[in-house]
Design a protein around this motif. Structure first.
Motif, short mmCIF file in Angstrom:
data_model
loop_
_atom_site.label_atom_id
_atom_site.label_comp_id
_atom_site.label_asym_id
_atom_site.label_seq_id
_atom_site.Cartn_x
_atom_site.Cartn_y
_atom_site.Cartn_z
N ARG A 286 10.83 -15.56 -0.68
CA ARG A 286 10.08 -15.80 0.82
C ARG A 286 10.88 -15.08 1.99
NH1 ARG A 286 9.71 -21.35 -1.08
NH2 ARG A 286 11.75 -21.76 -0.19
N ARG A 289 9.66 -11.75 1.82
CA ARG A 289 8.25 -11.51 1.86
C ARG A 289 7.57 -10.88 0.60
NH1 ARG A 289 7.15 -9.39 8.06
NH2 ARG A 289 8.03 -11.05 9.22
N TRP A 300 -0.77 -9.86 -2.00
CA TRP A 300 0.51 -8.96 -1.79
C TRP A 300 0.29 -7.55 -2.21
CZ3 TRP A 300 0.11 -13.38 -4.49
CH2 TRP A 300 -0.03 -13.14 -6.01
N ARG A 311 0.38 -14.67 4.73
CA ARG A 311 1.37 -15.60 4.74
C ARG A 311 0.71 -16.82 5.14
NH1 ARG A 311 5.46 -11.83 7.77
NH2 ARG A 311 5.26 -9.98 6.48
N MET A 315 6.50 -19.20 3.94
CA MET A 315 6.65 -17.94 3.84
C MET A 315 6.42 -17.50 5.27
SD MET A 315 5.07 -14.64 1.84
CE MET A 315 6.34 -14.91 0.62
N LYS A 316 5.36 -18.06 5.94
CA LYS A 316 5.13 -17.53 7.32
C LYS A 316 5.84 -18.15 8.35
CE LYS A 316 0.78 -17.84 10.49
NZ LYS A 316 -0.46 -18.39 10.60
N CYS A 319 9.77 -16.08 7.35
CA CYS A 319 9.94 -14.70 7.36
C CYS A 319 9.91 -13.86 8.56
CB CYS A 319 9.02 -13.91 6.41
SG CYS A 319 9.34 -14.64 4.68
#
Length: 362
Positions: A286, A289, A300, A311, A315-316, A319
């Motif tokens: 994460r 990314r 991805w 994302r 993760m959103k 990152c």
């Protein structure tokens, strides 16, 4: 069977010549034993046993006509050898020196030996201790924008966003004269100075750690930690910085409560290849990314990098990188490993988009 017969036929001259030489030396020894006190007895024995150290070109390459015919080989004059040759049906013998001449005249194939290309010779940088580093140890005053402190990842010129809690000293990054240069001269990470008041980790050179040790023992603002990256699965991790600390860490509070996320990135810089558990690998993916659907990624790229629009979830939120760090990290680990492979390791699988599951940590 035919190859065996051909092999015997080819090497018969060598066998016969060996028998002739044995008979010659055995006769000389028998003569010496019969009268060892005779004049020049030892010299006669030596001449019969010894062979010349070298031969002239004429002796090695003289024409065939000057040599005796094959049917007049000395082996046919010795009863025991003649009996064996007659039993084998051999009526003539070739010259045993032919193979030697042919081997000498054949153009030998060139041999290649791989040689490691060492880096060019350079002069090491002079060691010195910056007064700001002493002030940090004595008073806890830390100005991360001033010399000698630099962002940990800056020597490699990375444009990615790394933790603002990670630093190194200019002396750690400078290993040769004429400024900062990494590559073959990249210094290993073994000494880390933690500054809990500023939530900072500073990587020191061995010289700085040695010179500051006495001051650090009496300091109330910093701790010096021994660290080694985990490059083997059987190694015990030291990334919690509790293996050995100077001065000892207090038991009433935890001054290192801030280090989990910065240490994850410091491990990358140090070249650590193995992670503690599967949850750590998910956090690292994460952070970088790099992911799969379970990491909060809808799609991805071929290197595993997840673009901003793909994302979701943690993760959103966590990152901040906009550009894939995979190429940079592969170059970094290539420098750390110095040509040794690391594909089967945890980090190798992550950077090469290979499956990494909970079973890999058992």
């Amino acid at each position: 069977m035919s190859q065996t017969c051909e092999h015997i036929r080819h090497y018969l001259p060598h066998w016969a010549q060996q028998g002739v030489e044995y008979k010659h030396r055995n006769d000389a020894w028998a003569l010496h034993e019969s009268d060892p006190t005779a004049p020049d007895a030892l010299q006669t024995l030596r001449l019969a046993w010894e062979e010349p150290d070298a031969r002239t070109l004429d002796e090695m390459y003289e024409g065939r006509p000057n040599r005796r015919a094959a049917s007049h080989h000395a082996a046919f004059q010795l009863p025991h050898l003649k009996e064996r040759l007659d039993h084998l049906g051999v009526t003539d013998l070739g010259d045993p020196g032919t193979d030697e001449e042919q081997e000498r005249q054949v153009v030998q194939e060139g041999e290649r030996e791989r040689q490691r290309e060492l880096p060019p010779k350079v002069k090491p940088a002079l060691s010195s201790l910056h007064k700001a580093l002493k002030a940090l140890v004595r008073s806890g005053k830390f100005n991360h924008d001033a010399s000698p402190f630099i962002p940990l990842f800056s020597p490699l010129g990375t444009k990615h966003e790394w933790s603002t809690a990670l630093f190194s000293t200019q002396h750690f990054a400078t290993t040769i004269e004429d400024g900062v240069l990494t590559g073959d001269f990249l210094r290993p990470v073994n000494w880390i100075l933690s500054v809990p008041q500023h939530h900072a980790l500073i990587v020191l050179s061995p010289f700085e750690a040695s010179e500051l040790l006495a001051l650090i023992w009496n300091s109330k603002h910093v701790h010096l930690h021994v660290y080694t990256p985990r490059v083997n699965k059987s190694m015990v991790t030291t990334e919690d910085l509790r293996f050995f600390s100077v001065p000892p860490l207090p038991t009433s509070s935890d001054p290192l409560v801030f280090i989990p996320d910065p240490m994850m990135q410091l491990n990358l810089w140090a070249g650590q290849l193995y992670l503690n558990d599967f949850e750590t690998s998910q956090r690292l993916c994460r952070l970088l990314r790099l992911g799969r659907s379970e990491h909060g990624a809808l799609m991805w790229d071929s290197d595993g990098f997840v673009k901003l629009e793909n994302r979701t979830g943690l993760m959103k939120e966590q990152c901040q990188m906009d550009v894939s760090p995979v190429i940079f990290l592969k170059e970094l680990f290539s420098l750390r490993r110095k040509g040794m492979g690391y594909e089967p390791t945890h980090i190798g699988k992550i950077l090469n988009v290979k499956p990494l599951g909970a079973k890999d940590f058992e």
